[in-house]
Each structure stands twice: as C-alpha cells, then as structure tokens.
Design a protein around this motif. Structure first.
Motif, PDB file in Angstrom:
ATOM      1  N   ALA A  28       1.094   0.578   1.536  1.00 16.33           N
ATOM      2  CA  ALA A  28       1.259   1.881   2.185  1.00 16.33           C
ATOM      3  C   ALA A  28       2.722   2.224   2.430  1.00 16.33           C
ATOM      4  O   ALA A  28       3.029   3.325   2.903  1.00 16.33           O
ATOM      5  N   GLN A  29       3.648   1.306   2.155  1.00 15.70           N
ATOM      6  CA  GLN A  29       5.094   1.486   2.279  1.00 15.70           C
ATOM      7  C   GLN A  29       5.562   1.667   3.714  1.00 15.70           C
ATOM      8  O   GLN A  29       6.347   0.884   4.229  1.00 15.70           O
ATOM      9  N   ARG A  30       5.081   2.716   4.395  1.00 13.22           N
ATOM     10  CA  ARG A  30       5.528   3.013   5.761  1.00 13.22           C
ATOM     11  C   ARG A  30       4.327   2.996   6.708  1.00 13.22           C
ATOM     12  O   ARG A  30       3.300   3.614   6.430  1.00 13.22           O
ATOM     13  N   ASP A  31       4.493   2.320   7.834  1.00 15.35           N
ATOM     14  CA  ASP A  31       3.417   2.233   8.818  1.00 15.35           C
ATOM     15  C   ASP A  31       3.254   3.569   9.540  1.00 15.35           C
ATOM     16  O   ASP A  31       4.227   4.304   9.760  1.00 15.35           O
ATOM     17  N   SER A  32       2.025   3.895   9.901  1.00 10.46           N
ATOM     18  CA  SER A  32       1.735   5.127  10.638  1.00 10.46           C
ATOM     19  C   SER A  32       0.329   5.039  11.218  1.00 10.46           C
ATOM     20  O   SER A  32      -0.492   4.239  10.758  1.00 10.46           O
TER      21      SER A  32
ATOM     22  N   MET B  22       1.393   3.050  -2.829  1.00 10.91           N
ATOM     23  CA  MET B  22       1.096   4.464  -2.604  1.00 10.91           C
ATOM     24  C   MET B  22       2.333   5.176  -2.064  1.00 10.91           C
ATOM     25  O   MET B  22       2.822   4.857  -0.987  1.00 10.91           O
ATOM     26  N   ASP B  23       2.828   6.147  -2.823  1.00  6.07           N
ATOM     27  CA  ASP B  23       4.031   6.869  -2.411  1.00  6.07           C
ATOM     28  C   ASP B  23       3.742   7.957  -1.387  1.00  6.07           C
ATOM     29  O   ASP B  23       4.488   8.129  -0.427  1.00  6.07           O
TER      30      ASP B  23
ATOM     31  N   PRO C  67      10.505  -2.668   3.978  1.00  5.66           N
ATOM     32  CA  PRO C  67      10.352  -3.019   5.406  1.00  5.66           C
ATOM     33  C   PRO C  67       9.647  -4.360   5.611  1.00  5.66           C
ATOM     34  O   PRO C  67       8.851  -4.803   4.787  1.00  5.66           O
ATOM     35  N   ASP C  68       9.975  -4.974   6.720  1.00  8.91           N
ATOM     36  CA  ASP C  68       9.339  -6.222   7.121  1.00  8.91           C
ATOM     37  C   ASP C  68       8.967  -6.102   8.603  1.00  8.91           C
ATOM     38  O   ASP C  68       9.861  -5.961   9.444  1.00  8.91           O
ATOM     39  N   PRO C  69       7.661  -6.104   8.926  1.00  9.57           N
ATOM     40  CA  PRO C  69       6.513  -6.352   8.046  1.00  9.57           C
ATOM     41  C   PRO C  69       6.161  -5.131   7.194  1.00  9.57           C
ATOM     42  O   PRO C  69       6.677  -4.033   7.420  1.00  9.57           O
ATOM     43  N   ARG C  70       5.258  -5.359   6.247  1.00 11.04           N
ATOM     44  CA  ARG C  70       4.868  -4.327   5.282  1.00 11.04           C
ATOM     45  C   ARG C  70       3.437  -3.871   5.561  1.00 11.04           C
ATOM     46  O   ARG C  70       2.539  -4.708   5.719  1.00 11.04           O
ATOM     47  N   PRO C  71       3.185  -2.558   5.646  1.00  9.75           N
ATOM     48  CA  PRO C  71       1.820  -2.078   5.861  1.00  9.75           C
ATOM     49  C   PRO C  71       1.032  -2.075   4.548  1.00  9.75           C
ATOM     50  O   PRO C  71       1.458  -1.464   3.562  1.00  9.75           O
ATOM     51  N   VAL C  72      -0.083  -2.775   4.529  1.00  5.18           N
ATOM     52  CA  VAL C  72      -0.899  -2.883   3.321  1.00  5.18           C
ATOM     53  C   VAL C  72      -2.374  -2.704   3.666  1.00  5.18           C
ATOM     54  O   VAL C  72      -2.775  -2.806   4.835  1.00  5.18           O
ATOM     55  N   LEU C  73      -3.158  -2.445   2.618  1.00  5.19           N
ATOM     56  CA  LEU C  73      -4.606  -2.360   2.756  1.00  5.19           C
ATOM     57  C   LEU C  73      -5.234  -3.200   1.652  1.00  5.19           C
ATOM     58  O   LEU C  73      -4.857  -3.085   0.484  1.00  5.19           O
ATOM     59  N   SER C  74      -6.161  -4.049   2.014  1.00  2.25           N
ATOM     60  CA  SER C  74      -6.987  -4.709   1.011  1.00  2.25           C
ATOM     61  C   SER C  74      -7.804  -3.641   0.293  1.00  2.25           C
ATOM     62  O   SER C  74      -8.132  -2.601   0.873  1.00  2.25           O
ATOM     63  N   VAL C  75      -8.144  -3.858  -0.977  1.00  2.51           N
ATOM     64  CA  VAL C  75      -8.942  -2.851  -1.700  1.00  2.51           C
ATOM     65  C   VAL C  75     -10.314  -2.670  -1.066  1.00  2.51           C
ATOM     66  O   VAL C  75     -10.975  -1.649  -1.287  1.00  2.51           O
ATOM     67  N   SER C  76     -10.744  -3.634  -0.255  1.00  2.00           N
ATOM     68  CA  SER C  76     -12.016  -3.487   0.455  1.00  2.00           C
ATOM     69  C   SER C  76     -11.815  -2.913   1.849  1.00  2.00           C
ATOM     70  O   SER C  76     -12.779  -2.705   2.589  1.00  2.00           O
ATOM     71  N   GLY C  77     -10.555  -2.634   2.196  1.00  4.54           N
ATOM     72  CA  GLY C  77     -10.233  -2.226   3.557  1.00  4.54           C
ATOM     73  C   GLY C  77     -10.440  -0.769   3.896  1.00  4.54           C
ATOM     74  O   GLY C  77     -10.953  -0.442   4.976  1.00  4.54           O
ATOM     75  N   PRO C  78     -10.004   0.187   3.027  1.00  3.76           N
ATOM     76  CA  PRO C  78     -10.105   1.599   3.422  1.00  3.76           C
ATOM     77  C   PRO C  78     -11.531   1.997   3.757  1.00  3.76           C
ATOM     78  O   PRO C  78     -12.474   1.660   3.027  1.00  3.76           O
ATOM     79  N   HIS C  79     -11.693   2.699   4.858  1.00  2.28           N
ATOM     80  CA  HIS C  79     -13.024   3.115   5.261  1.00  2.28           C
ATOM     81  C   HIS C  79     -12.968   4.526   5.827  1.00  2.28           C
ATOM     82  O   HIS C  79     -11.937   4.987   6.307  1.00  2.28           O
ATOM     83  N   LEU C  80     -14.096   5.215   5.736  1.00  6.28           N
ATOM     84  CA  LEU C  80     -14.217   6.571   6.245  1.00  6.28           C
ATOM     85  C   LEU C  80     -14.846   6.537   7.625  1.00  6.28           C
ATOM     86  O   LEU C  80     -15.693   5.686   7.915  1.00  6.28           O
TER      87      LEU C  80
END
Length: 262
Positions: free
Chosen positions: A211-215, A179-180, A85-98
C-alpha cells in the motif's frame, strides 16, 4: 555525499525509516521498474518551487550521506524524491475485505462489474484528478503507461452501467503488487477495486499487496504494518517475471460472498 549509478547498488535497509531514501531524476520505464524492485517508489515534485524545497530541506542530509543520489552526476536529482518507509503498510492477498453494509449492497442491488487493464491510462488520470500535490506528472504517467504496455503495470476498473466509478493501479514485481493510487466516484468503489485486485492476484499466485503509505483507508481494507526488512525480503524472493492475472470482466457480487463460497 553518497551517489550510485543505479538502484541495484542501493540498500534501502540502511536508509532512515522516514523521509526520502534517495533523489533521482530518472523516471524512465526501466529506471522506474528497477526502483520498485528495490522497494522504492517515486514522489515527483509538482513544480519548480517543490523541487527547490527538496534541495533546501534535504541537501545537508544528502551531503552527509544519509540520503543517496542515484543516477548520472549531470542530472538534477531534486525534482524526484524516492521513498521506502519503515514500517511498510501491506495487505495479504487474502486480507482485503468489504464492510458488511457494502457487501449487502453489492449482493442486493449494485450492478457493478470489474475488469483488468481495460482502461489503464484513464484510471491513472482519474487518480491524479483533484489531488494535491499532483505527484502524477506527465513524465511519470508516460513511463507507467509504457510499463503497462510491457506487462509490468496493471489497473482494475469498477463499472456501473458502462461508467467507470472506481479503480486502482500499480506496478507488479513478481508475487508482490505495489499499489500506487486508487480513486472512486461511488462510495465503496475503491475498496471494491482493491478487493478485486487481491482476488485476481491471488489466483495468479501473488502473495502481497503493497500500500506504500499508511492511512485509515488502508487499515479499513485489512492493511497491516510490517518491518521494511520483511517487505524487501519478499521482493528479493519474488520471481522477476510478472504473474499473468485473469482478465475477464466479472460481476462484483462474487466478492460479497463469504470467502468459502466464492
């Protein structure tokens, strides 16, 4: 009609931004890894009806050359569609947060721990359970398990008192981890799994989680949309060899601490 023998001949940057970029029957471990390296991931048809629907809906676009056929001419490609897909959903390794509430629970009372690659196939099958359509076919699972044995696919498990309560799995391409799927049996466990994966991957020198697919779930973890070209550029710069991640079983409480104090 456009056909190529392998993923290395396909330039996904020329593909449409949505919908499948190719059809290919090859779900072998080598074929799967080559596709991820090209920025493409699979979505197998769950049954013969879904396979036939792919052909009915997309045959004209294939004939016009807008969607590629990859692999040998003798193979029936429509059982597996491939996406980029374009655009592509991604996370920087410093991005995920709780969230603050989940972090507070982890600090104060949830005795969770995480591990890497202790139960890869079980995590994959937990991700398949109850999903519609069931895109994780037995053929795809077998190839993912083989990629795991070869060191290219990994899982993070979240544990509570010896019980598996969440996890995430995917395929690593150098400094990019795609991430699948993820699952949870306790609220927040999949977010913990992704946050733990990011921490381990960062420690190994990883840069990006795909993340492959946005959500909304991906956005809640800190996911952003980037142009496909930017994502593919990351892949092309990524080293071919996998980066070894820390494998120790670790307390989840560490993920709930402020970033500077971890």
């Amino acid at each position: 009609m456009s056909r190529c023998r392998g993923w290395e001949a396909l330039d996904v940057l020329e593909a449409a931004p949505d919908g499948p970029v190719a059809f290919c029957a090859d779900l072998s471990p080598a074929g799967l890894l080559a596709a991820y390296r090209a920025g493409v991931y699979p979505f197998p048809a769950s049954d013969e009806y879904a396979r036939a629907l792919n052909e009915v809906v997309f045959a004209d676009q294939v004939q016009e050359g807008h969607i590629w056929l990859v692999g040998e001419e003798s193979a029936d490609p429509y059982a597996v569609s491939w996406w980029s897909p374009d655009p592509r959903p991604v996370l920087s390794v410093s991005g995920p947060h709780l969230s603050r509430s989940l972090a507070r629970q982890l600090r104060n009372r949830l005795p969770w721990s995480t591990s890497l690659d202790r139960r890869f196939e079980r995590v994959v099958r937990e991700c398949r359970a109850g999903r519609t359509p069931p895109w994780l076919t037995e053929e795809l699972i077998a190839s993912l398990v083989r990629l795991h044995e070869l060191g290219h696919a990994h899982s993070v498990e979240v544990w509570e008192d010896g019980n598996l309560v969440g996890g995430v799995f995917g395929v690593q391409v150098g400094s990019v981890f795609s991430m699948d799927s993820m699952f949870f049996h306790r609220s927040g466990a999949s977010k913990v799994a992704v946050t733990d994966l990011a921490a381990r991957f960062a420690q190994a020198g990883g840069v990006l989680l795909d993340a492959q697919r946005d959500s909304p779930h991906v956005r809640s973890l800190g996911g952003i949309l980037v142009p496909r070209e930017q994502y593919v550029r990351h892949l092309r710069r990524a080293p071919r060899d996998s980066l070894p991640m820390p494998t120790a079983t670790l307390p989840v409480r560490r993920l709930a601490q402020p970033a500077g104090s971890r």
